[in-house]
Design a protein around this motif. Sequence first.
Motif, PDB file in Angstrom:
ATOM      1  N   ALA A  43       1.650 -11.523  -2.290  1.00 23.15           N
ATOM      2  CA  ALA A  43       2.284 -12.818  -2.546  1.00 23.15           C
ATOM      3  C   ALA A  43       3.601 -12.661  -3.299  1.00 23.15           C
ATOM      4  CB  ALA A  43       1.332 -13.712  -3.348  1.00 23.15           C
ATOM      5  N   THR A  44       3.622 -11.802  -4.281  1.00 21.81           N
ATOM      6  CA  THR A  44       4.798 -11.644  -5.118  1.00 21.81           C
ATOM      7  C   THR A  44       5.949 -10.979  -4.386  1.00 21.81           C
ATOM      8  OG1 THR A  44       3.364 -11.429  -7.031  1.00 21.81           O
ATOM      9  CG2 THR A  44       5.618 -10.721  -7.311  1.00 21.81           C
ATOM     10  N   LEU A  45       5.644  -9.963  -3.611  1.00 19.14           N
ATOM     11  CA  LEU A  45       6.689  -9.201  -2.928  1.00 19.14           C
ATOM     12  C   LEU A  45       7.024  -9.760  -1.548  1.00 19.14           C
ATOM     13  CD1 LEU A  45       5.427  -5.652  -3.908  1.00 19.14           C
ATOM     14  CD2 LEU A  45       7.463  -6.818  -4.806  1.00 19.14           C
ATOM     15  N   ALA A  46       6.291 -10.772  -1.099  1.00 16.33           N
ATOM     16  CA  ALA A  46       6.493 -11.351   0.232  1.00 16.33           C
ATOM     17  C   ALA A  46       6.447 -10.262   1.301  1.00 16.33           C
ATOM     18  CB  ALA A  46       7.801 -12.141   0.298  1.00 16.33           C
ATOM     19  N   MET A  47       5.479  -9.354   1.173  1.00 15.27           N
ATOM     20  CA  MET A  47       5.286  -8.274   2.139  1.00 15.27           C
ATOM     21  C   MET A  47       4.019  -8.555   2.933  1.00 15.27           C
ATOM     22  SD  MET A  47       5.970  -4.827  -0.096  1.00 15.27           S
ATOM     23  CE  MET A  47       6.185  -3.674   1.250  1.00 15.27           C
ATOM     24  N   ASP A  48       4.022  -8.095   4.180  1.00 15.08           N
ATOM     25  CA  ASP A  48       2.805  -8.259   4.965  1.00 15.08           C
ATOM     26  C   ASP A  48       1.767  -7.244   4.487  1.00 15.08           C
ATOM     27  OD1 ASP A  48       2.592  -5.928   7.256  1.00 15.08           O
ATOM     28  OD2 ASP A  48       4.672  -6.370   6.686  1.00 15.08           O
ATOM     29  N   GLN A  49       0.510  -7.585   4.694  1.00 18.10           N
ATOM     30  CA  GLN A  49      -0.590  -6.778   4.166  1.00 18.10           C
ATOM     31  C   GLN A  49      -0.602  -5.361   4.724  1.00 18.10           C
ATOM     32  OE1 GLN A  49      -4.429  -8.586   4.592  1.00 18.10           O
ATOM     33  NE2 GLN A  49      -5.448  -6.996   3.415  1.00 18.10           N
ATOM     34  N   THR A  50      -0.302  -5.194   6.004  1.00 18.63           N
ATOM     35  CA  THR A  50      -0.335  -3.872   6.620  1.00 18.63           C
ATOM     36  C   THR A  50       0.685  -2.936   5.978  1.00 18.63           C
ATOM     37  OG1 THR A  50      -1.050  -4.836   8.704  1.00 18.63           O
ATOM     38  CG2 THR A  50      -0.126  -2.626   8.809  1.00 18.63           C
ATOM     39  N   THR A  51       1.916  -3.414   5.840  1.00 19.94           N
ATOM     40  CA  THR A  51       2.972  -2.605   5.229  1.00 19.94           C
ATOM     41  C   THR A  51       2.635  -2.276   3.780  1.00 19.94           C
ATOM     42  OG1 THR A  51       4.616  -3.636   6.669  1.00 19.94           O
ATOM     43  CG2 THR A  51       5.443  -2.537   4.682  1.00 19.94           C
ATOM     44  N   LEU A  52       2.176  -3.271   3.055  1.00 19.39           N
ATOM     45  CA  LEU A  52       1.839  -3.074   1.650  1.00 19.39           C
ATOM     46  C   LEU A  52       0.678  -2.100   1.490  1.00 19.39           C
ATOM     47  CD1 LEU A  52       2.366  -3.760  -1.295  1.00 19.39           C
ATOM     48  CD2 LEU A  52       0.889  -5.764  -1.009  1.00 19.39           C
ATOM     49  N   THR A  53      -0.349  -2.251   2.289  1.00 21.87           N
ATOM     50  CA  THR A  53      -1.503  -1.354   2.208  1.00 21.87           C
ATOM     51  C   THR A  53      -1.091   0.086   2.479  1.00 21.87           C
ATOM     52  OG1 THR A  53      -3.011  -3.123   2.864  1.00 21.87           O
ATOM     53  CG2 THR A  53      -3.799  -0.875   3.149  1.00 21.87           C
ATOM     54  N   ARG A  54      -0.265   0.285   3.495  1.00 19.81           N
ATOM     55  CA  ARG A  54       0.229   1.636   3.818  1.00 19.81           C
ATOM     56  C   ARG A  54       1.037   2.203   2.652  1.00 19.81           C
ATOM     57  NH1 ARG A  54       0.282   6.486   5.735  1.00 19.81           N
ATOM     58  NH2 ARG A  54       2.127   7.189   6.792  1.00 19.81           N
ATOM     59  N   SER A  55       1.932   1.417   2.101  1.00 25.69           N
ATOM     60  CA  SER A  55       2.749   1.880   0.969  1.00 25.69           C
ATOM     61  C   SER A  55       1.893   2.214  -0.242  1.00 25.69           C
ATOM     62  CB  SER A  55       3.790   0.816   0.597  1.00 25.69           C
ATOM     63  OG  SER A  55       4.708   0.632   1.645  1.00 25.69           O
ATOM     64  N   LEU A  56       0.913   1.362  -0.537  1.00 24.84           N
ATOM     65  CA  LEU A  56       0.028   1.615  -1.679  1.00 24.84           C
ATOM     66  C   LEU A  56      -0.789   2.884  -1.464  1.00 24.84           C
ATOM     67  CD1 LEU A  56      -1.189  -2.013  -2.441  1.00 24.84           C
ATOM     68  CD2 LEU A  56       0.353  -0.616  -3.844  1.00 24.84           C
ATOM     69  N   SER A  57      -1.248   3.104  -0.252  1.00 24.80           N
ATOM     70  CA  SER A  57      -2.021   4.317   0.043  1.00 24.80           C
ATOM     71  C   SER A  57      -1.181   5.571  -0.204  1.00 24.80           C
ATOM     72  CB  SER A  57      -2.502   4.307   1.494  1.00 24.80           C
ATOM     73  OG  SER A  57      -3.419   3.266   1.687  1.00 24.80           O
ATOM     74  N   GLU A  60      -0.667   6.007  -3.939  1.00 25.76           N
ATOM     75  CA  GLU A  60      -1.897   6.498  -4.562  1.00 25.76           C
ATOM     76  C   GLU A  60      -2.107   7.977  -4.225  1.00 25.76           C
ATOM     77  OE1 GLU A  60      -6.466   5.047  -5.294  1.00 25.76           O
ATOM     78  OE2 GLU A  60      -5.500   4.459  -3.416  1.00 25.76           O
ATOM     79  N   ARG A  61      -1.879   8.333  -2.965  1.00 24.95           N
ATOM     80  CA  ARG A  61      -2.020   9.729  -2.539  1.00 24.95           C
ATOM     81  C   ARG A  61      -1.100  10.652  -3.348  1.00 24.95           C
ATOM     82  NH1 ARG A  61       1.068  11.239   2.616  1.00 24.95           N
ATOM     83  NH2 ARG A  61       2.631  11.352   0.990  1.00 24.95           N
ATOM     84  N   ASP A  62       0.115  10.157  -3.634  1.00 24.17           N
ATOM     85  CA  ASP A  62       1.090  10.946  -4.377  1.00 24.17           C
ATOM     86  C   ASP A  62       0.867  10.910  -5.888  1.00 24.17           C
ATOM     87  OD1 ASP A  62       2.225  11.594  -1.940  1.00 24.17           O
ATOM     88  OD2 ASP A  62       3.848  10.124  -2.115  1.00 24.17           O
ATOM     89  N   GLY A  63      -0.154  10.173  -6.325  1.00 20.18           N
ATOM     90  CA  GLY A  63      -0.486  10.134  -7.748  1.00 20.18           C
ATOM     91  C   GLY A  63       0.431   9.269  -8.581  1.00 20.18           C
ATOM     92  N   VAL A  64       1.136   8.340  -7.937  1.00 16.49           N
ATOM     93  CA  VAL A  64       2.086   7.484  -8.635  1.00 16.49           C
ATOM     94  C   VAL A  64       1.406   6.214  -9.151  1.00 16.49           C
ATOM     95  CG1 VAL A  64       4.282   6.259  -8.384  1.00 16.49           C
ATOM     96  CG2 VAL A  64       3.946   8.432  -7.230  1.00 16.49           C
ATOM     97  N   ILE A  65       0.378   5.775  -8.435  1.00 16.39           N
ATOM     98  CA  ILE A  65      -0.438   4.652  -8.891  1.00 16.39           C
ATOM     99  C   ILE A  65      -1.897   5.082  -8.828  1.00 16.39           C
ATOM    100  CG2 ILE A  65       1.179   2.836  -8.175  1.00 16.39           C
ATOM    101  CD1 ILE A  65      -0.705   2.314  -5.765  1.00 16.39           C
TER     102      ILE A  65
END
Length: 143
Positions: A43-57, A60-65
């Motif tokens: 909601a805050t970033l006005a990003m679609d869920q698919t793009t956001l989920t991929r970016s978050l993954s 997370e994989r890179d240990g940044v979040i």
Amino acid sequence: MASRAVTQLYDDVLRPSGLRVTQFSILTMIARMGEANLRQLEATLAMDQTTLTRSLSLLERDGVIGRVPASRRRIKAMRLTPKGRRALKTARPLWPRHKQGPARVGNTGVGDAQQRLAHVLHVALKKRGPEARLTWCLTSSRA
């Protein structure tokens, strides 16, 4: 094409930090909120869920979040790791350089383009509903 070109300009600015502009936006928002779940970020970033989920993954994989240990929450939140805080600390001083992009492209019409893009954002947030608009207003007013 224009969107990709602008994104590339912003990615070039942030390249020394190792972050892309979408990653920088996500990390900045998580840092502002302390911790955030997928719905809040969407909601805050006005990003679609698919793009956001991929970016978050990838982040997370890179240990940044990392995921916040769920006590009784069904929705898991994310927060910055020490590595994520370091990446953001490196990227923040670079970000003001993004304003040089319009100068490289030419200042003619930049103000008009910014007004049009602000209108597009307003329409997009309006379609997403009152929660998205409120979240955007609350988070975009913070420094």
